[in-house]
Scaffold this motif. Structure first.
Motif, mmCIF file in Angstrom:
data_model
loop_
_atom_site.group_PDB
_atom_site.id
_atom_site.type_symbol
_atom_site.label_atom_id
_atom_site.label_comp_id
_atom_site.label_asym_id
_atom_site.label_seq_id
_atom_site.Cartn_x
_atom_site.Cartn_y
_atom_site.Cartn_z
ATOM 1 N N GLN A 27 0.851 -1.180 0.000
ATOM 2 C CA GLN A 27 0.000 0.000 0.000
ATOM 3 C C GLN A 27 0.895 1.241 0.000
ATOM 4 O O GLN A 27 1.848 1.312 0.740
ATOM 5 C CB GLN A 27 -0.897 0.053 1.247
ATOM 6 N N LYS A 28 0.546 2.195 -0.837
ATOM 7 C CA LYS A 28 1.280 3.459 -0.858
ATOM 8 C C LYS A 28 0.629 4.391 0.153
ATOM 9 O O LYS A 28 -0.220 5.208 -0.185
ATOM 10 C CB LYS A 28 1.268 4.065 -2.253
ATOM 11 N N LEU A 29 1.040 4.212 1.403
ATOM 12 C CA LEU A 29 0.458 4.968 2.496
ATOM 13 C C LEU A 29 1.575 5.322 3.468
ATOM 14 O O LEU A 29 2.352 4.446 3.871
ATOM 15 C CB LEU A 29 -0.602 4.107 3.191
ATOM 16 N N SER A 30 1.675 6.573 3.831
ATOM 17 C CA SER A 30 2.746 7.006 4.730
ATOM 18 C C SER A 30 2.497 6.493 6.150
ATOM 19 O O SER A 30 1.382 6.092 6.504
ATOM 20 C CB SER A 30 2.840 8.529 4.742
ATOM 21 N N ALA A 72 -10.139 -0.356 11.113
ATOM 22 C CA ALA A 72 -8.863 0.130 10.582
ATOM 23 C C ALA A 72 -8.548 -0.509 9.233
ATOM 24 O O ALA A 72 -8.076 0.177 8.313
ATOM 25 C CB ALA A 72 -7.740 -0.140 11.577
ATOM 26 N N VAL A 73 -8.792 -1.817 9.095
ATOM 27 C CA VAL A 73 -8.562 -2.486 7.808
ATOM 28 C C VAL A 73 -9.454 -1.861 6.732
ATOM 29 O O VAL A 73 -8.991 -1.546 5.633
ATOM 30 C CB VAL A 73 -8.814 -4.010 7.920
ATOM 31 N N ALA A 74 -10.729 -1.652 7.062
ATOM 32 C CA ALA A 74 -11.644 -1.041 6.099
ATOM 33 C C ALA A 74 -11.199 0.376 5.747
ATOM 34 O O ALA A 74 -11.213 0.768 4.573
ATOM 35 C CB ALA A 74 -13.067 -1.030 6.664
ATOM 36 N N ALA A 75 -10.768 1.133 6.731
ATOM 37 C CA ALA A 75 -10.344 2.508 6.486
ATOM 38 C C ALA A 75 -9.071 2.562 5.645
ATOM 39 O O ALA A 75 -8.955 3.404 4.747
ATOM 40 C CB ALA A 75 -10.130 3.235 7.815
ATOM 41 N N VAL A 76 -8.119 1.675 5.911
ATOM 42 C CA VAL A 76 -6.894 1.644 5.107
ATOM 43 C C VAL A 76 -7.241 1.309 3.661
ATOM 44 O O VAL A 76 -6.726 1.932 2.727
ATOM 45 C CB VAL A 76 -5.865 0.648 5.687
ATOM 46 N N GLN A 81 -7.601 3.125 -1.824
ATOM 47 C CA GLN A 81 -8.408 3.191 -3.046
ATOM 48 C C GLN A 81 -8.638 4.635 -3.477
ATOM 49 O O GLN A 81 -8.562 4.949 -4.663
ATOM 50 C CB GLN A 81 -9.741 2.476 -2.837
ATOM 51 N N MET A 82 -8.901 5.512 -2.530
ATOM 52 C CA MET A 82 -9.120 6.923 -2.847
ATOM 53 C C MET A 82 -7.860 7.549 -3.431
ATOM 54 O O MET A 82 -7.927 8.320 -4.383
ATOM 55 C CB MET A 82 -9.573 7.695 -1.605
ATOM 56 N N ARG A 83 -6.715 7.202 -2.872
ATOM 57 C CA ARG A 83 -5.454 7.733 -3.389
ATOM 58 C C ARG A 83 -5.140 7.190 -4.774
ATOM 59 O O ARG A 83 -4.601 7.881 -5.606
ATOM 60 C CB ARG A 83 -4.317 7.429 -2.430
ATOM 61 N N ALA A 84 -5.502 5.925 -5.021
ATOM 62 C CA ALA A 84 -5.262 5.333 -6.338
ATOM 63 C C ALA A 84 -6.147 6.010 -7.390
ATOM 64 O O ALA A 84 -5.706 6.276 -8.500
ATOM 65 C CB ALA A 84 -5.525 3.829 -6.310
#
Length: 88
Positions: A27-30, A72-76, A81-84
């Motif tokens: 995941q591309k998430l900081s 948290a899993v759902a939010a991640v 998905q929103m960032r993609a």
């Protein structure tokens, strides 16, 4: 009150990291965003657990922590998905 906020931050950090580990792939998430998502999931999970009546049980609140982890899993997944979609 202060203890609740500190515990939400600590539990949120743990829940956010576990959520990232449970999702397959990269995941591309900081780290900051992961912590933020985890903290929000921990706070919302505690609120929902309180409304359902299982937030304060004797011992460790396993059901509350499980609810926080699921949130948290759902939010991640939603944030990734929103960032993609935003990158397209």
């Amino acid at each position: 009150m202060i203890g609740s906020i500190v515990s939400a931050i600590v539990i949120g950090a743990i829940v956010g990291a576990l959520a990232r580990l449970l999702i397959p792939g990269r995941q591309k998430l900081s780290i900051g965003m992961t912590l933020s998502v985890g903290i929000v999931a921990a706070l919302v999970g505690t609120l929902i657990a309180g409304l359902l009546g299982f937030a304060n049980t004797p011992g460790i609140d396993w059901w509350e922590h499980l609810l926080q982890l699921v949130l948290a899993v759902a939010a991640v997944l939603v944030v990734v998905q929103m960032r993609a979609n935003k990158a397209r």
